[in-house]
Design a protein around this motif. Structure first.
Motif, PDB file in Angstrom:
ATOM      1  N   TYR A  23       0.813  -1.325  -0.063  1.00  0.00           N
ATOM      2  CA  TYR A  23       0.168  -0.088   0.054  1.00  0.00           C
ATOM      3  C   TYR A  23       0.977   1.234  -0.026  1.00  0.00           C
ATOM      4  N   PHE A  24       2.087   1.087   0.487  1.00  0.00           N
ATOM      5  CA  PHE A  24       3.028   2.183   0.431  1.00  0.00           C
ATOM      6  C   PHE A  24       3.308   2.521  -0.938  1.00  0.00           C
ATOM      7  N   ILE A  25       3.583   1.677  -1.701  1.00  0.00           N
ATOM      8  CA  ILE A  25       4.253   1.840  -2.985  1.00  0.00           C
ATOM      9  C   ILE A  25       3.150   2.287  -3.670  1.00  0.00           C
ATOM     10  N   TRP A  26       1.828   1.898  -3.652  1.00  0.00           N
ATOM     11  CA  TRP A  26       0.798   2.465  -4.508  1.00  0.00           C
ATOM     12  C   TRP A  26       0.283   3.747  -4.066  1.00  0.00           C
ATOM     13  N   GLY A  27       0.737   3.989  -2.791  1.00  0.00           N
ATOM     14  CA  GLY A  27       0.202   5.403  -2.276  1.00  0.00           C
ATOM     15  C   GLY A  27       1.437   6.430  -2.907  1.00  0.00           C
ATOM     16  N   PHE A  29       3.074   6.216  -5.668  1.00  0.00           N
ATOM     17  CA  PHE A  29       3.166   5.752  -7.128  1.00  0.00           C
ATOM     18  C   PHE A  29       3.087   7.301  -7.879  1.00  0.00           C
ATOM     19  N   PRO A  30       2.210   8.354  -7.663  1.00  0.00           N
ATOM     20  CA  PRO A  30       2.520   9.594  -8.219  1.00  0.00           C
ATOM     21  C   PRO A  30       3.886  10.086  -8.420  1.00  0.00           C
ATOM     22  N   ILE A  31       4.792   9.715  -7.264  1.00  0.00           N
ATOM     23  CA  ILE A  31       5.905  10.310  -7.559  1.00  0.00           C
ATOM     24  C   ILE A  31       6.599   9.696  -8.782  1.00  0.00           C
ATOM     25  N   TYR A  32       6.330   8.181  -9.051  1.00  0.00           N
ATOM     26  CA  TYR A  32       7.010   7.721 -10.254  1.00  0.00           C
ATOM     27  C   TYR A  32       6.312   8.282 -11.338  1.00  0.00           C
ATOM     28  N   ILE A  33       5.102   8.561 -11.470  1.00  0.00           N
ATOM     29  CA  ILE A  33       4.636   9.068 -12.829  1.00  0.00           C
ATOM     30  C   ILE A  33       4.903  10.479 -12.963  1.00  0.00           C
ATOM     31  N   LYS A  34       5.339  11.279 -11.846  1.00  0.00           N
ATOM     32  CA  LYS A  34       5.679  12.627 -12.070  1.00  0.00           C
ATOM     33  C   LYS A  34       7.217  12.594 -12.619  1.00  0.00           C
ATOM     34  N   SER A  35       7.928  11.446 -12.319  1.00  0.00           N
ATOM     35  CA  SER A  35       9.451  11.492 -12.546  1.00  0.00           C
ATOM     36  C   SER A  35       9.216  11.150 -14.118  1.00  0.00           C
ATOM     37  N   VAL A  36       8.341  10.586 -14.609  1.00  0.00           N
ATOM     38  CA  VAL A  36       8.318  10.331 -16.459  1.00  0.00           C
ATOM     39  C   VAL A  36       7.471  11.222 -16.905  1.00  0.00           C
ATOM     40  N   GLY A  37       7.072  12.289 -16.284  1.00  0.00           N
ATOM     41  CA  GLY A  37       6.136  13.182 -16.722  1.00  0.00           C
ATOM     42  C   GLY A  37       6.270  13.893 -18.312  1.00  0.00           C
ATOM     43  N   ALA A  38       7.487  13.616 -18.680  1.00  0.00           N
ATOM     44  CA  ALA A  38       7.653  14.230 -20.140  1.00  0.00           C
ATOM     45  C   ALA A  38       7.161  13.040 -21.131  1.00  0.00           C
ATOM     46  N   VAL A 105      -4.027  14.744  -8.378  1.00  0.00           N
ATOM     47  CA  VAL A 105      -3.606  13.439  -7.599  1.00  0.00           C
ATOM     48  C   VAL A 105      -4.778  13.533  -6.600  1.00  0.00           C
ATOM     49  N   LEU A 106      -5.236  14.573  -6.073  1.00  0.00           N
ATOM     50  CA  LEU A 106      -6.356  14.680  -5.062  1.00  0.00           C
ATOM     51  C   LEU A 106      -7.483  13.933  -5.468  1.00  0.00           C
ATOM     52  N   GLU A 107      -7.976  14.432  -6.769  1.00  0.00           N
ATOM     53  CA  GLU A 107      -9.104  13.675  -7.395  1.00  0.00           C
ATOM     54  C   GLU A 107      -9.075  12.257  -7.671  1.00  0.00           C
ATOM     55  N   ALA A 108      -7.778  11.708  -7.883  1.00  0.00           N
ATOM     56  CA  ALA A 108      -7.606  10.256  -7.927  1.00  0.00           C
ATOM     57  C   ALA A 108      -7.701   9.635  -6.709  1.00  0.00           C
ATOM     58  N   SER A 109      -7.184  10.167  -5.620  1.00  0.00           N
ATOM     59  CA  SER A 109      -7.156   9.788  -4.185  1.00  0.00           C
ATOM     60  C   SER A 109      -8.621   9.650  -3.886  1.00  0.00           C
ATOM     61  N   LEU A 258      -1.689   8.414   1.369  1.00  0.00           N
ATOM     62  CA  LEU A 258      -0.371   9.195   0.788  1.00  0.00           C
ATOM     63  C   LEU A 258      -0.512   9.978  -0.191  1.00  0.00           C
ATOM     64  N   GLN A 259      -1.444   9.358  -1.283  1.00  0.00           N
ATOM     65  CA  GLN A 259      -1.733  10.317  -2.523  1.00  0.00           C
ATOM     66  C   GLN A 259      -2.529  11.811  -2.278  1.00  0.00           C
ATOM     67  N   PHE A 260      -3.210  11.610  -1.155  1.00  0.00           N
ATOM     68  CA  PHE A 260      -3.830  13.020  -0.764  1.00  0.00           C
ATOM     69  C   PHE A 260      -2.810  13.644  -0.237  1.00  0.00           C
ATOM     70  N   ALA A 261      -1.901  13.341   0.583  1.00  0.00           N
ATOM     71  CA  ALA A 261      -0.678  14.197   1.003  1.00  0.00           C
ATOM     72  C   ALA A 261       0.226  14.566  -0.282  1.00  0.00           C
ATOM     73  N   LEU A 262       0.518  13.806  -0.938  1.00  0.00           N
ATOM     74  CA  LEU A 262       1.117  14.226  -2.258  1.00  0.00           C
ATOM     75  C   LEU A 262       0.546  15.334  -3.092  1.00  0.00           C
ATOM     76  N   GLY A 263      -0.826  15.125  -3.325  1.00  0.00           N
ATOM     77  CA  GLY A 263      -1.516  16.274  -3.931  1.00  0.00           C
ATOM     78  C   GLY A 263      -1.431  17.540  -3.423  1.00  0.00           C
ATOM     79  N   ILE A 264      -1.208  17.270  -1.955  1.00  0.00           N
ATOM     80  CA  ILE A 264      -1.261  18.964  -1.438  1.00  0.00           C
ATOM     81  C   ILE A 264       0.189  19.194  -1.544  1.00  0.00           C
TER      82      ILE A 264
END
Length: 306
Positions: A23-27, A29-38, A105-109, A258-264
Motif C-alpha cells: 500500500y505504501f508503493i501504491w500510495g 506511485f504518483p512520484i514515479y509518474i511525475k518522474s516520467v512526466g515528459a 492527484v487529489l481527485e485520484a485519491s 499518501l496520495q492525498f498528502a502528495l496532492g497537497i
C-alpha cells in the motif's frame, strides 16, 4: 521463557510488513509518474504492460505458479473473465496516469477513498444485498461529499467516480474468477501486450517516443514500470494469505492517504469545498469500517491497480 515468535506470529508479522509495503508503493506511485512526466500517458501505459511481462515471468518462476497460468489459459470461462478484467484494469491505469500527469492527484485519491463504498453499491444493485443502517448513513455522507464538490466548487469528480467504478468492476471480476493474483495479472498483461507493443513500435518509428530517444535515465525509469507494477501486487498477495481481510481493509487506506498528502505537496488546489467533501467521505469510511468490524464482515480489499 521462549521469546521467539510462533510460526503464526511470524506469519502475521510478515503479512503486516508486506501489506504496508504494497500500500505504501501504491500510495507514492504518483512520484514515479511525475518522474516520467515528459512521457505521454499512453506510452507510460505501454511500458507498464510490456515490462510487467518479463518481471512477472520471473516472479511466476520463483513462486512456481506456471501450472496455474497454464490451467487458466485452458479454461475458456477464466480466460474470458480475465479479458474483461484486463479491459477494466487498462482503463483504470490510463485514467489514473492521466489524472496524475494533469495535476489531479487529489481527485485520484478521492476515487480510491470512494472505492469501498462503491463495493456496497455493487452489492445492492448486482447481488441484491440489503444495506444496514450504518451503511445507508455512510453512503449518504459520501454522496453528500460528492455533491458538495460538484455544486460548491463546480467540479464534478468524474475521474474519481470512473476510477472507483472501474476498480470495483475489476475487483468483482477477479473475486469471482478462480485464478491467483500474480497468474491472473500475468495473463491480463499478456492479453493487452499486442496492442501495447504495436503502439510502442509505431511511436518509435514515428519518432515520437521518449523511449530509446537518447535519454538513458528515462529509459531505465520506463523499464522500471514493470517492477513498480508487479512488486506491490506480490507483496499484497503475501499479505492477503497471512492477514485477516478486516486488517487488509484498514491497511488499504494507506494508499489514498499518501496520495492525498502528495496532492497537497504538489500544490494542487484545495478549497473549502474539497475539505468538506473529503471530511464527509472520511466520516463515511469511519462509520463503514466500524460497522464492518462489528458485523464480523470486511471491507473487501482486492488487488490495487494503479
Amino acid at each position: 521463557m521462549n521469546d521467539h515468535p510462533t510460526p503464526a506470529q511470524s506469519a502475521i508479522r510478515l503479512g503486516l510488513i508486506t501489506g504496508v509495503i504494497a500500500y505504501f508503493i501504491w500510495g507514492i506511485f504518483p512520484i514515479y509518474i511525475k518522474s516520467v512526466g515528459a512521457v505521454s500517458a499512453m506510452e507510460i501505459m505501454a511500458h507498464r504492460i510490456l515490462w510487467s511481462i518479463p518481471f512477472g515471468a520471473l516472479i511466476l518462476t520463483f513462486r512456481r505458479q506456471w501450472p496455474e497460468v497454464l490451467g487458466a489459459l485452458g479454461d475458456k470461462r477464466v480466460l474470458f473473465m480475465l479479458a474483461l478484467a484486463a479491459i477494466s484494469i487498462a482503463a483504470n491505469w490510463y485514467i489514473y496516469v492521466l489524472a496524475v500527469l494533469d495535476g489531479r492527484v487529489l481527485e485520484a485519491s478521492l476515487g480510491y477513498y470512494i472505492n469501498p463504498l462503491m463495493y456496497v453499491a455493487a452489492g445492492v444493485f448486482i447481488l441484491g444485498e440489503t444495506l444496514r443502517k450504518a451503511q445507508i448513513v455512510a453512503v449518504a455522507l459520501a454522496s453528500a461529499g460528492v455533491l458538495t464538490l460538484t455544486f460548491g466548487a463546480g467540479i464534478f469528480p468524474l475521474t474519481s467516480i470512473l476510477l472507483a467504478v472501474l476498480f470495483t468492476a475489476y475487483g468483482y471480476i477477479r473475486k469471482t474468477t478462480n485464478v491467483g493474483a500474480m497468474p491472473g495479472l500475468f495473463i491480463e498483461v499478456c492479453l493487452l501486450s499486442p496492442i501495447a507493443l504495436i503502439y510502442l513500435i509505431w511511436l518509435i518509428k514515428a519518432g515520437n517516443a521518449v523511449f530509446l530517444s537518447g535519454d538513458f535515465g528515462m529509459d531505465v525509469l520506463l523499464v522500471l514500470a514493470g517492477p513498480v507494477t508487479v512488486i506491490p501486487l506480490v507483496c499484497f498477495a503475501l499479505a492477503a494469505r497471512r492477514l485477516r481481510l478486516s486488517t487488509l481493509g484498514f491497511l488499504q487506506y494507506i494508499g489514498p492517504t499518501l496520495q492525498f498528502a502528495l496532492g497537497i505537496y504538489f500544490g494542487e488546489k484545495f478549497t473549502l469545498y474539497h475539505a468538506i467533501c473529503f471530511g464527509l467521505i472520511w466520516t463515511a469510511l469511519a462509520i463503514f469500517s466500524v460497522d464492518a468490524a462489528r458485523a464480523g464482515k470486511t471491507i473487501r480489499p482486492v488487488t490495487r491497480a494503479v
